[in-house]
Motif scaffolding. Structure first.
Motif, PDB file in Angstrom:
ATOM      1  N   HIS A 135       0.850  -1.188   0.000  1.00  0.00           N
ATOM      2  CA  HIS A 135       0.000   0.000   0.000  1.00  0.00           C
ATOM      3  C   HIS A 135       0.892   1.248   0.000  1.00  0.00           C
ATOM      4  O   HIS A 135       1.772   1.384   0.849  1.00  0.00           O
ATOM      5  CB  HIS A 135      -0.912   0.020   1.230  1.00  0.00           C
ATOM      6  CG  HIS A 135      -1.903  -1.097   1.263  1.00  0.00           C
ATOM      7  ND1 HIS A 135      -3.222  -0.937   0.895  1.00  0.00           N
ATOM      8  CD2 HIS A 135      -1.766  -2.402   1.615  1.00  0.00           C
ATOM      9  CE1 HIS A 135      -3.856  -2.090   1.016  1.00  0.00           C
ATOM     10  NE2 HIS A 135      -2.992  -2.999   1.463  1.00  0.00           N
TER      11      HIS A 135
ATOM     12  N   TYR B  18      -7.456  -2.847   8.616  1.00  0.00           N
ATOM     13  CA  TYR B  18      -6.413  -2.339   7.738  1.00  0.00           C
ATOM     14  C   TYR B  18      -5.479  -3.438   7.226  1.00  0.00           C
ATOM     15  O   TYR B  18      -4.594  -3.174   6.416  1.00  0.00           O
ATOM     16  CB  TYR B  18      -5.600  -1.230   8.430  1.00  0.00           C
ATOM     17  CG  TYR B  18      -4.972  -1.612   9.745  1.00  0.00           C
ATOM     18  CD1 TYR B  18      -3.747  -2.258   9.795  1.00  0.00           C
ATOM     19  CD2 TYR B  18      -5.607  -1.308  10.943  1.00  0.00           C
ATOM     20  CE1 TYR B  18      -3.174  -2.613  10.995  1.00  0.00           C
ATOM     21  CE2 TYR B  18      -5.035  -1.647  12.163  1.00  0.00           C
ATOM     22  CZ  TYR B  18      -3.821  -2.306  12.182  1.00  0.00           C
ATOM     23  OH  TYR B  18      -3.262  -2.653  13.381  1.00  0.00           O
ATOM     24  N   ARG B  19      -5.687  -4.675   7.675  1.00  0.00           N
ATOM     25  CA  ARG B  19      -4.915  -5.811   7.168  1.00  0.00           C
ATOM     26  C   ARG B  19      -5.807  -6.812   6.437  1.00  0.00           C
ATOM     27  O   ARG B  19      -5.313  -7.844   5.958  1.00  0.00           O
ATOM     28  CB  ARG B  19      -4.176  -6.513   8.312  1.00  0.00           C
ATOM     29  CG  ARG B  19      -3.159  -5.649   9.020  1.00  0.00           C
ATOM     30  CD  ARG B  19      -2.397  -6.427  10.077  1.00  0.00           C
ATOM     31  NE  ARG B  19      -1.588  -7.486   9.485  1.00  0.00           N
ATOM     32  CZ  ARG B  19      -0.359  -7.308   9.017  1.00  0.00           C
ATOM     33  NH1 ARG B  19       0.214  -6.108   9.067  1.00  0.00           N
ATOM     34  NH2 ARG B  19       0.322  -8.315   8.501  1.00  0.00           N
TER      35      ARG B  19
ATOM     36  N   ILE C 100     -10.979  -3.954   3.226  1.00  0.00           N
ATOM     37  CA  ILE C 100     -10.451  -2.803   2.495  1.00  0.00           C
ATOM     38  C   ILE C 100     -11.155  -2.652   1.150  1.00  0.00           C
ATOM     39  O   ILE C 100     -11.607  -1.563   0.770  1.00  0.00           O
ATOM     40  CB  ILE C 100      -8.931  -2.952   2.295  1.00  0.00           C
ATOM     41  CG1 ILE C 100      -8.202  -2.865   3.645  1.00  0.00           C
ATOM     42  CG2 ILE C 100      -8.393  -1.895   1.343  1.00  0.00           C
ATOM     43  CD1 ILE C 100      -6.741  -3.256   3.577  1.00  0.00           C
TER      44      ILE C 100
ATOM     45  N   TYR D 207      -8.010   4.366  15.440  1.00  0.00           N
ATOM     46  CA  TYR D 207      -7.136   4.103  14.306  1.00  0.00           C
ATOM     47  C   TYR D 207      -6.301   5.348  14.022  1.00  0.00           C
ATOM     48  O   TYR D 207      -6.780   6.472  14.096  1.00  0.00           O
ATOM     49  CB  TYR D 207      -7.974   3.755  13.067  1.00  0.00           C
ATOM     50  CG  TYR D 207      -8.272   2.278  12.917  1.00  0.00           C
ATOM     51  CD1 TYR D 207      -8.485   1.468  14.025  1.00  0.00           C
ATOM     52  CD2 TYR D 207      -8.334   1.682  11.663  1.00  0.00           C
ATOM     53  CE1 TYR D 207      -8.756   0.122  13.880  1.00  0.00           C
ATOM     54  CE2 TYR D 207      -8.609   0.337  11.499  1.00  0.00           C
ATOM     55  CZ  TYR D 207      -8.817  -0.443  12.620  1.00  0.00           C
ATOM     56  OH  TYR D 207      -9.080  -1.775  12.477  1.00  0.00           O
TER      57      TYR D 207
ATOM     58  N   GLN E 211      -3.460   4.033   9.428  1.00  0.00           N
ATOM     59  CA  GLN E 211      -4.369   2.888   9.388  1.00  0.00           C
ATOM     60  C   GLN E 211      -5.671   3.239   8.671  1.00  0.00           C
ATOM     61  O   GLN E 211      -6.201   2.433   7.898  1.00  0.00           O
ATOM     62  CB  GLN E 211      -4.648   2.403  10.810  1.00  0.00           C
ATOM     63  CG  GLN E 211      -3.427   1.771  11.467  1.00  0.00           C
ATOM     64  CD  GLN E 211      -3.597   1.574  12.963  1.00  0.00           C
ATOM     65  OE1 GLN E 211      -4.445   2.215  13.606  1.00  0.00           O
ATOM     66  NE2 GLN E 211      -2.786   0.699  13.553  1.00  0.00           N
TER      67      GLN E 211
ATOM     68  N   LEU F  27      -5.054   3.206   4.997  1.00  0.00           N
ATOM     69  CA  LEU F  27      -4.987   1.852   4.459  1.00  0.00           C
ATOM     70  C   LEU F  27      -6.378   1.296   4.169  1.00  0.00           C
ATOM     71  O   LEU F  27      -6.591   0.610   3.167  1.00  0.00           O
ATOM     72  CB  LEU F  27      -4.260   0.933   5.439  1.00  0.00           C
ATOM     73  CG  LEU F  27      -2.748   1.097   5.535  1.00  0.00           C
ATOM     74  CD1 LEU F  27      -2.204   0.318   6.714  1.00  0.00           C
ATOM     75  CD2 LEU F  27      -2.087   0.637   4.238  1.00  0.00           C
ATOM     76  N   VAL F  28      -7.332   1.592   5.047  1.00  0.00           N
ATOM     77  CA  VAL F  28      -8.694   1.085   4.873  1.00  0.00           C
ATOM     78  C   VAL F  28      -9.439   1.865   3.804  1.00  0.00           C
ATOM     79  O   VAL F  28     -10.137   1.287   2.963  1.00  0.00           O
ATOM     80  CB  VAL F  28      -9.479   1.146   6.205  1.00  0.00           C
ATOM     81  CG1 VAL F  28     -10.933   0.720   5.992  1.00  0.00           C
ATOM     82  CG2 VAL F  28      -8.825   0.269   7.254  1.00  0.00           C
TER      83      VAL F  28
END
Length: 769
Positions: free
Chosen positions: A39, A293-294, A299, A635, A639, A642-643
């Motif tokens: 990312h 976020y992982r 996402i 968050y 983070q 990322l989402v």
């Protein structure tokens, strides 16, 4: 290995909970490189680069001249997927502009009767004109599609919507001409899979959108299949098969292969589906819970939601264990599984005259109508203590010409029957243990066989152990309709509470997911076993994979009727109109216990599509609301980026609370008393805020609350909401006050707003930890 939900109900749970290596993982471990999703921070791309692709390539080349880029992403993420060594991944993570470098994750794949069972009937009198429904395109991320299936007949459908940008990709056994006005698109994504497994073996699966597994065709036809008269599986469940939204269009995105569904391929599939212009995204895929976020599904779903696309996912098949669900992001509609009022009975009659009821889809030559010797696998195995009828484990001298009792678990159910056949046995009784309880899943066995619940299984074993010459007769009862009670929550259906965000109740609701008839591939038989040479047009299988596309198709109907509604509004309408009790007033049961189920099992309840068309009020949510939710989870800006792919910093002057996130249900975790045994403690009081939007006629709504607990005080303010115009918003607060309870205690309540014609219901789940 075929990816069938019937095989994974037990195996996937073991993989997730015990971390046992899969074939894909073992092979990957032997390579020095593996796939990562990278990312990037779009806002700090150096001015020296003309576009993001050049920047991505330069960043990758900075750590390796030989690194292979698998995908670049436009919508799901700012970034790319690449094959790297662990050392290269660590170096890349330290480069400017890199937000995260996340290792590849492998995900798993988690109808003639359901329209009538759901109240859709044989006509569409309750629903909008079909031309509105035909504007809606359902994207299915799965194992691909069998395009020749009758359920993709486009007779009567008009031109494909002008907004559609998708394609029909050619490949092995699949030409661009396979799509039509019903199946409007088909693509495949295999780079991540091949990075883990090596090149696809095209002798066993097609490197194309073609479905060699069956799962993808089953889910696609459940969601949006055209009506097909005379459908059945070997005469079982006969009738007219149709998807939930038979006038909607379908687009297939093949992201799952024989070795599983890899996150880089899933991301690429979501990315392309957004670009193509789908309106609904259906994913019967999942893994364990991980931070949003992982989680590439979370996402990707956020990107889809922000563009007005409703994302429906399966809750998982790890039930009935509490806290076992996946796909728990609040911008996702998470679907559990319930039963239909249809069954496929089969009967065991023991030599002592006692008879027990089970289920089966066996359609071959019946056994003689005379008693046959009966033996338990644990007493007939060539391996000490082996009672699961694993292939090659049975002793021919002890099994020949007998019916064998095989314990469930350890191998696919239908494969156990073949193990019995190869050892000389002539039939099988598949016995449930405590792990599976009274759950009965029907299988199209290759020998005379049936499944029994735990209580009946224990009784049959007791008879065998106490009788020196036990005998049995097996008979089959075809298709039975009107089974009560129905629905019941499937034992395999994954449950809450939501361990990732305990103040958000998941699953959202349940839909039919047990013994569902829908379209099938022409590449494999109904069991999915290599040894099964039979070919069928329709198959009956079970899983939350089957319940998810029911909701996807119903969401397509709502989208056609209300194109201006957001994904949150559509989800709210499905949830607040769901039912949680039978017509006699009794709460929906849980087949795992035989007792009343709870909102941790069924969420808001079982879907009621006719009521959902006119919910009166909805709990709506915007992208800003979801950003506030992420702030409430503390968050960081990185983070959140990322989402969401957004430059966003939480306002420190605001007090963000998950309790105020505008969800259609309430999850209320409370603190237990301190001290050993739970000493006394002052009552705990928490307040939740919600906002309702009028999507019906003007009117006055009054609130009512029912609660299981007399010690729980629930106060709603105000108690009356007056709506004078369409899309007007009104807010209310709910204050929950309770004395402390022992850890592990749960209690439930229900809140309803009603104007006399609409009931807007919300479940409330309390838990003390």
């Amino acid at each position: 290995m075929k990816i069938l939900i019937l095989k994974f109900l037990h195996v996937v749970l073991l993989l997730i909970l015990h971390g046992q290596s899969t074939a894909a993982e073992k092979k990957t471990q032997h390579h020095s490189k593996k796939t990562y999703i990278i990312h990037m921070d779009k806002s700090i791309m150096p001015a020296s680069f003309s576009n993001h692709l050049h920047w991505y390539d330069s960043s990758l080349k900075s750590v390796s001249d030989s690194a292979e880029m698998l995908y670049t992403y436009q919508h799901v993420a700012h970034g790319f997927a690449a094959i790297l060594t662990a050392q290269e991944a660590d170096l890349l993570a330290k480069q400017p502009g890199i937000l995260s470098v996340i290792p590849e994750i492998r995900y798993e794949l988690h109808t003639t009767r359901t329209p009538q069972f759901l109240g859709l009937g044989t006509t569409n009198a309750h629903f909008p004109a079909s031309d509105k429904q035909s504007d809606v395109i359902i994207g299915i991320l799965d194992t691909g599609v069998w395009p020749e299936h009758k359920s993709f007949d486009d007779t009567g459908l008009g031109p494909v919507p002008a907004s559609w940008k998708g394609q029909c990709e050619a490949g092995k056994n699949f030409t661009a001409s396979k799509c039509n006005r019903k199946l409007v698109g088909a693509r495949f994504f295999s780079n991540g899979y091949e990075a883990a497994f090596g090149p696809i073996d095209e002798a066993s699966e097609s490197k194309s959108p073609r479905d060699d597994d069956g799962h993808g065709t089953h889910t696609a036809t459940t969601a949006g299949g055209s009506a097909v008269a005379g459908a059945s599986l070997f005469g079982f469940a006969s009738g007219t098969a149709r998807g939930m939204a038979p006038q909607a269009r379908v687009a297939a995105y093949k992201v799952c292969w024989q070795g599983g569904c890899f996150s880089s391929d899933i991301a690429a599939g979501i990315d392309k589906a957004i670009e193509d212009g789908v309106n609904i995204l259906s994913m019967s895929i999942g893994g364990g819970l991980t931070n949003y976020y992982r989680d590439i599904i979370a996402i990707g779903a956020f990107s889809a939601m922000s563009r007005g696309i409703l994302v429906s996912t399966s809750a998982g098949n790890a039930g009935p264990a509490p806290g076992s669900l996946s796909n728990a992001a609040p911008w996702i509609t998470t679907v559990g599984a319930g039963t239909l009022d249809r069954n496929f009975p089969a009967y065991v009659t023991l030599g002592d005259g006692y008879r027990y009821n089970g289920v089966s889809l066996y359609s071959g030559k019946p056994l003689p109508d005379s008693p046959v010797p009966l033996v338990y696998a644990g007493n007939a195995s060539s391996e000490s203590g082996e009672n699961h009828c694993q292939m090659g484990s049975l002793s021919r001298s002890k099994v020949a010409r007998k019916i064998v009792i095989c314990d469930r678990g350890g191998s696919p159910r239908a494969e156990k029957g073949l193990a019995v056949k190869y050892a000389g046995g002539i039939g099988m009784i598949l016995a449930n243990n405590a792990e599976f309880g009274e759950e009965l899943l029907a299988d199209s066995h290759l020998i005379p066989a049936l499944s029994l619940g735990q209580k009946s299984s224990d009784a049959v074993k007791k008879y065998v152990f106490s009788n020196p010459t036990p005998t049995v007769k097996i008979s089959f009862g075809g298709t039975q309709l009107g089974v009560e009670p129905s629905p019941v929550v499937a034992a395999f259906s994954s449950r809450g509470p939501n361990l990732l965000a305990p103040k958000i109740l998941k699953p959202d609701l349940i839909a039919p997911g047990v013994n569902i008839l829908a379209g099938w591939t022409g590449a494999v038989g109904p069991t999915g076993l290599d040894m099964d040479a039979r070919r069928v047009d329709f198959n009956i299988i079970s899983g939350t994979s089957m319940s998810c596309p029911h909701i996807s198709g119903l969401a397509a109907i709502l989208k056609g009727a209300h194109p201006e509604w957001s994904p949150a509004a559509i989800r709210s309408s499905l949830m607040t109109t769901a039912y949680r009790a039978y017509k006699n007033g009794q709460t929906i049961q849980d087949v795992a216990t035989g007792q009343a189920a709870s909102p941790f099992d069924y969420g808001a309840g079982h879907v009621d599509p006719v009521a959902a068309l006119n919910p009166g009020l909805v709990y709506d949510a915007t992208v800003d609301d979801y950003l506030g939710f992420l702030c409430a989870l503390n968050y960081s800006s990185t983070q959140i980026k990322l989402v969401t792919r957004r430059e966003f910093t939480c306002d420190s002057s605001k007090h963000h609370r998950v309790e105020d996130f505008n969800y259609p249900s309430f999850a209320v975790p409370l603190e237990t008393a301190s001290g050993i045994g739970g000493g006394s403690k002052a009552p705990t009081s928490v307040q939740y805020k919600r906002t309702l939007t009028n999507v019906g006629t003007p009117g006055t709504y009054k609130v009512s609350v029912s609660s299981q607990s007399l010690s729980m005080k629930i106060v709603v303010e105000p108690q009356t909401l007056n709506f004078e115009r369409l899309y007007e918003k009104q807010s209310f607060t709910v204050t929950f006050t309770s004395a402390s309870m022992p850890s592990g205690t749960t209690s439930f309540a229900h809140l309803e707003w009603s104007d006399g014609s609409h009931i807007v219901g919300s479940p409330i789940a309390f838990s003390w930890t």
